[in-house]
Design a protein around this motif. Structure first.
Motif, PDB file in Angstrom:
ATOM      1  N   ASN A  94     -37.991 129.866   9.545  1.00  0.00           N
ATOM      2  CA  ASN A  94     -36.714 129.469  10.128  1.00  0.00           C
ATOM      3  C   ASN A  94     -35.268 130.260   9.374  1.00  0.00           C
ATOM      4  O   ASN A  94     -34.513 130.576  10.166  1.00  0.00           O
ATOM      5  N   THR A  95     -35.727 130.676   8.245  1.00  0.00           N
ATOM      6  CA  THR A  95     -34.462 131.642   7.836  1.00  0.00           C
ATOM      7  C   THR A  95     -34.439 132.733   8.763  1.00  0.00           C
ATOM      8  O   THR A  95     -33.047 133.247   8.887  1.00  0.00           O
ATOM      9  N   PHE A  96     -35.531 133.453   8.892  1.00  0.00           N
ATOM     10  CA  PHE A  96     -35.433 134.811   9.838  1.00  0.00           C
ATOM     11  C   PHE A  96     -34.852 134.277  11.280  1.00  0.00           C
ATOM     12  O   PHE A  96     -34.045 135.448  11.801  1.00  0.00           O
ATOM     13  N   LEU A  97     -35.316 133.263  11.639  1.00  0.00           N
ATOM     14  CA  LEU A  97     -34.521 133.039  12.965  1.00  0.00           C
ATOM     15  C   LEU A  97     -33.287 132.763  12.973  1.00  0.00           C
ATOM     16  O   LEU A  97     -32.421 133.282  13.896  1.00  0.00           O
ATOM     17  N   VAL A  98     -32.536 132.170  11.803  1.00  0.00           N
ATOM     18  CA  VAL A  98     -31.193 131.921  11.692  1.00  0.00           C
ATOM     19  C   VAL A  98     -30.495 133.169  11.758  1.00  0.00           C
ATOM     20  O   VAL A  98     -29.416 133.679  12.367  1.00  0.00           O
ATOM     21  N   ILE A  99     -31.142 134.222  10.518  1.00  0.00           N
ATOM     22  CA  ILE A  99     -30.452 135.495  10.467  1.00  0.00           C
ATOM     23  C   ILE A  99     -30.460 136.341  11.809  1.00  0.00           C
ATOM     24  O   ILE A  99     -29.529 136.982  12.332  1.00  0.00           O
ATOM     25  N   THR A 100     -31.883 136.273  12.487  1.00  0.00           N
ATOM     26  CA  THR A 100     -31.914 137.073  13.854  1.00  0.00           C
ATOM     27  C   THR A 100     -30.962 136.571  14.883  1.00  0.00           C
ATOM     28  O   THR A 100     -30.031 137.458  15.350  1.00  0.00           O
ATOM     29  N   GLN A 101     -30.878 135.126  15.185  1.00  0.00           N
ATOM     30  CA  GLN A 101     -29.788 134.762  15.895  1.00  0.00           C
ATOM     31  C   GLN A 101     -28.488 134.904  15.449  1.00  0.00           C
ATOM     32  O   GLN A 101     -27.766 135.238  16.678  1.00  0.00           O
ATOM     33  N   LEU A 102     -27.809 134.786  14.484  1.00  0.00           N
ATOM     34  CA  LEU A 102     -26.573 135.017  14.029  1.00  0.00           C
ATOM     35  C   LEU A 102     -26.258 136.707  14.009  1.00  0.00           C
ATOM     36  O   LEU A 102     -25.070 136.889  14.464  1.00  0.00           O
ATOM     37  N   GLY A 103     -27.250 137.417  13.789  1.00  0.00           N
ATOM     38  CA  GLY A 103     -27.026 138.731  13.874  1.00  0.00           C
ATOM     39  C   GLY A 103     -26.950 139.313  15.388  1.00  0.00           C
ATOM     40  O   GLY A 103     -26.102 140.029  15.637  1.00  0.00           O
ATOM     41  N   LEU A 104     -27.548 138.400  16.107  1.00  0.00           N
ATOM     42  CA  LEU A 104     -27.421 138.867  17.674  1.00  0.00           C
ATOM     43  C   LEU A 104     -26.006 138.243  18.151  1.00  0.00           C
ATOM     44  O   LEU A 104     -25.455 139.062  18.836  1.00  0.00           O
ATOM     45  N   CYS A 105     -25.299 137.183  17.494  1.00  0.00           N
ATOM     46  CA  CYS A 105     -24.004 136.644  17.901  1.00  0.00           C
ATOM     47  C   CYS A 105     -23.013 137.855  17.442  1.00  0.00           C
ATOM     48  O   CYS A 105     -22.057 138.218  18.007  1.00  0.00           O
ATOM     49  N   CYS A 106     -23.314 138.588  16.255  1.00  0.00           N
ATOM     50  CA  CYS A 106     -22.518 139.328  15.633  1.00  0.00           C
ATOM     51  C   CYS A 106     -22.480 140.677  16.831  1.00  0.00           C
ATOM     52  O   CYS A 106     -21.375 141.169  17.091  1.00  0.00           O
ATOM     53  N   VAL A 107     -23.481 141.063  17.073  1.00  0.00           N
ATOM     54  CA  VAL A 107     -23.712 142.284  18.178  1.00  0.00           C
ATOM     55  C   VAL A 107     -23.168 141.755  19.380  1.00  0.00           C
ATOM     56  O   VAL A 107     -22.346 142.708  20.121  1.00  0.00           O
ATOM     57  N   TYR A 108     -23.094 140.673  19.848  1.00  0.00           N
ATOM     58  CA  TYR A 108     -22.419 140.075  21.011  1.00  0.00           C
ATOM     59  C   TYR A 108     -20.954 140.417  21.032  1.00  0.00           C
ATOM     60  O   TYR A 108     -20.306 140.844  21.950  1.00  0.00           O
ATOM     61  N   ILE A 109     -20.363 139.713  19.890  1.00  0.00           N
ATOM     62  CA  ILE A 109     -19.055 139.955  19.598  1.00  0.00           C
ATOM     63  C   ILE A 109     -18.457 141.330  19.585  1.00  0.00           C
ATOM     64  O   ILE A 109     -17.309 141.742  20.326  1.00  0.00           O
ATOM     65  N   LEU A 110     -19.301 142.334  18.956  1.00  0.00           N
ATOM     66  CA  LEU A 110     -18.798 143.642  18.765  1.00  0.00           C
ATOM     67  C   LEU A 110     -18.989 144.487  20.262  1.00  0.00           C
ATOM     68  O   LEU A 110     -18.094 144.943  20.754  1.00  0.00           O
ATOM     69  N   PHE A 111     -19.989 144.131  20.939  1.00  0.00           N
ATOM     70  CA  PHE A 111     -20.185 144.354  22.255  1.00  0.00           C
ATOM     71  C   PHE A 111     -18.945 144.128  23.284  1.00  0.00           C
ATOM     72  O   PHE A 111     -18.569 145.059  24.083  1.00  0.00           O
ATOM     73  N   VAL A 112     -18.583 142.931  23.140  1.00  0.00           N
ATOM     74  CA  VAL A 112     -17.532 142.500  24.360  1.00  0.00           C
ATOM     75  C   VAL A 112     -16.254 143.364  23.817  1.00  0.00           C
ATOM     76  O   VAL A 112     -15.509 143.427  24.684  1.00  0.00           O
ATOM     77  N   ALA A 113     -15.996 143.139  22.369  1.00  0.00           N
ATOM     78  CA  ALA A 113     -14.697 143.724  22.164  1.00  0.00           C
ATOM     79  C   ALA A 113     -14.696 145.404  22.573  1.00  0.00           C
ATOM     80  O   ALA A 113     -13.617 145.943  22.801  1.00  0.00           O
ATOM     81  N   GLU A 114     -15.621 145.973  22.325  1.00  0.00           N
ATOM     82  CA  GLU A 114     -15.853 147.445  22.685  1.00  0.00           C
ATOM     83  C   GLU A 114     -15.706 147.673  24.146  1.00  0.00           C
ATOM     84  O   GLU A 114     -14.917 148.566  24.538  1.00  0.00           O
TER      85      GLU A 114
END
Length: 463
Positions: free
Chosen positions: A160-180
């Motif tokens: 579950n911890t790795f799932l949370v890290i992965t999903q939040l990591g995806l969200c970080c990438v998404y924010i950076l992708f949209v901004a760029e």
């Protein structure tokens, strides 16, 4: 091994993309009543258990067909990671990248089948009809002899911890992708804004969507996002295919560790494998459907990586950032590609955000206390959207952000855990081949995790 009884095919209705993500959320959710099933309209009450609260049952007529499951497999594995593969191929050099990507795809797909096999075996042993990733880990360790079985809850917590890290990591990438991408669109219109400012402004779009408490309300948005994503990919491949002669191919600096991180990140659909199998009308046909879907997905990975690297000497973190954007009339299609994909990623962000929120809600309620219990869902969402935005500012390069998430967390879920689960679940059926194979795959995943994370952190420190 039984693969599930045939479910009724009459009166079926295909669930939406958001509904299938709902299954992924519900399988990890400890939040009773907060999230409702997005595909079924039934109001029947279910008891809280370790099964999916609203997952399709063997007699349910609303399961996915083979065609529907096939397209959901494609949707679950084609995201921002696909657009980062040209940069990954440039890191490794074309010959190594082709071989490496093919090997990683084969290993990852094999691990998907291992996870399904473990879940089916544990369903037979326990009588549970639907199991999620973390529950498979818990039951696998619980079935071991001796003191090891005491750590079954820890195994569930780790997954579950790795799932949370992965999903939040995806969200970080998404924010950076949209901004760029929005930054380039604004530059084409003569407006100059920094990435950090755009990340802050993007919260206006990201925060309200996370307040949506029922994913069925996001289903129409998810459908539109899928459509524009497909159109964007077709335009990108068309442009790359017609511009491969522009520059001679140059092999970039040899950085296989960064290549590994981006490659594993692109295979982000392993968390959806069990929800898709649970939701399928005929579970015995899930194996071939998964295989066909992943063959198409991996072929698209190779095509995007090869064409993107040949068209550009050193592709950026997302191939959309390499598309022409100066001169709106002549390059208007590529401007719209950036906007289309940004819209698609925003919609995906809302859905991906549900998984960590569902896992962490109850713990947050205990932390905040009874006085703030009513507001805890909103406090939790605002806090974690802010955290993902801050991380996106700290990790300013999209390719490094993708590599970090892929190396550290995605490699554990996609390559390290499934072989270990097979050894635990089928402990009485070990063969020399099984042991060597599983140890090798987990070893590859662990080596890539350590080297990829270390190399990415060093590259980030250099910036």
């Amino acid at each position: 091994m039984s693969t599930g009884r045939l479910r009724s095919e009459t009166g079926s209705k295909e669930p939406s993309s958001a509904a299938l993500q709902m299954s992924s959320v519900q399988e990890h959710s400890e939040e009773s009543g907060l999230i409702q099933h997005a595909a079924n309209t039934t109001n029947s009450k279910t008891e809280e258990s370790d099964e999916y609260p609203h997952a399709p049952r063997e007699t349910d007529a609303s399961g996915s067909s083979e065609k529907g499951t096939f397209f959901h497999i494609l949707k679950g594995n084609i995201g921002t990671g696909l657009l980062g593969l040209p940069a990954a191929f440039a890191y490794a050099g074309l010959p190594f990248a082709i071989i490496g990507m093919s090997v990683i795809c084969i290993l990852a797909v094999h691990c998907m089948f291992l996870l399904v096999a473990c879940a089916r075996c544990l369903r037979e042993r326990t009588g549970k009809k639907n199991l999620h990733y973390a529950k498979v880990a818990e039951l696998a360790v619980l079935g071991l002899s001796g003191r090891i079985s005491r750590y079954s809850r820890l195994a569930k917590f780790i997954v579950n911890t790795f799932l949370v890290i992965t999903q939040l990591g995806l969200c970080c990438v998404y924010i950076l992708f949209v901004a760029e991408n929005v930054k380039q669109v604004l530059a084409a219109c003569g407006v100059t804004l920094g990435t950090d400012i755009l990340i802050a402004l993007s919260l206006i779009a990201f925060v309200p969507g996370t307040f949506v408490r029922k994913l069925q309300h996001l289903a129409p948005l998810s459908g539109v996002a899928t459509l524009v994503q497909v159109v964007s990919i077709v335009i990108i491949l068309g442009y790359l295919g017609s511009h491969t002669h522009v520059q001679e191919m140059r092999v970039a600096p040899y950085k296989p560790a960064l290549f590994f991180g981006v490659a594993v990140f692109s295979l982000e659909g392993i968390c959806l494998v069990l929800p898709l199998e649970n939701d399928m009308r005929q579970r015995d046909k899930f194996g071939p459907t998964l295989l066909y879907g992943m063959v198409v997905t991996c072929a698209l990975y190779l095509l995007m990586g090869i064409l993107g690297m040949i068209a550009y000497r050193q592709p950026k973190g997302s191939i959309t950032l390499d598309l022409p954007h100066e001169g709106i009339p002549e390059n208007l299609p590529y401007i719209f590609v950036r906007l289309f994909y940004a819209f698609s990623i925003i919609a995906t962000y809302f859905i991906q955000f549900y998984v960590p929120m569902a896992i962490m809600h109850r713990r947050t309620v205990k932390l905040l206390g009874p006085r703030l219990e009513k507001y805890s869902p909103y406090i939790l969402r605002i806090a974690f959207v802010g955290i993902t935005a801050v991380i996106a500012v700290v990790v300013p390069k999209l390719d490094l952000a993708i590599s970090l998430v892929g190396s550290f967390s995605s490699s554990a879920l996609a390559l390290i855990f499934p072989p270990l689960l097979e050894l635990a679940v089928f402990r009485g059926q070990w063969t020399p081949w099984m042991v060597i194979k599983d140890v090798f795959i987990s070893g590859v995943g662990l080596f890539g995790m350590v080297t990829g994370t270390y190399t990415t952190l060093r590259a980030l420190a250099a910036h």
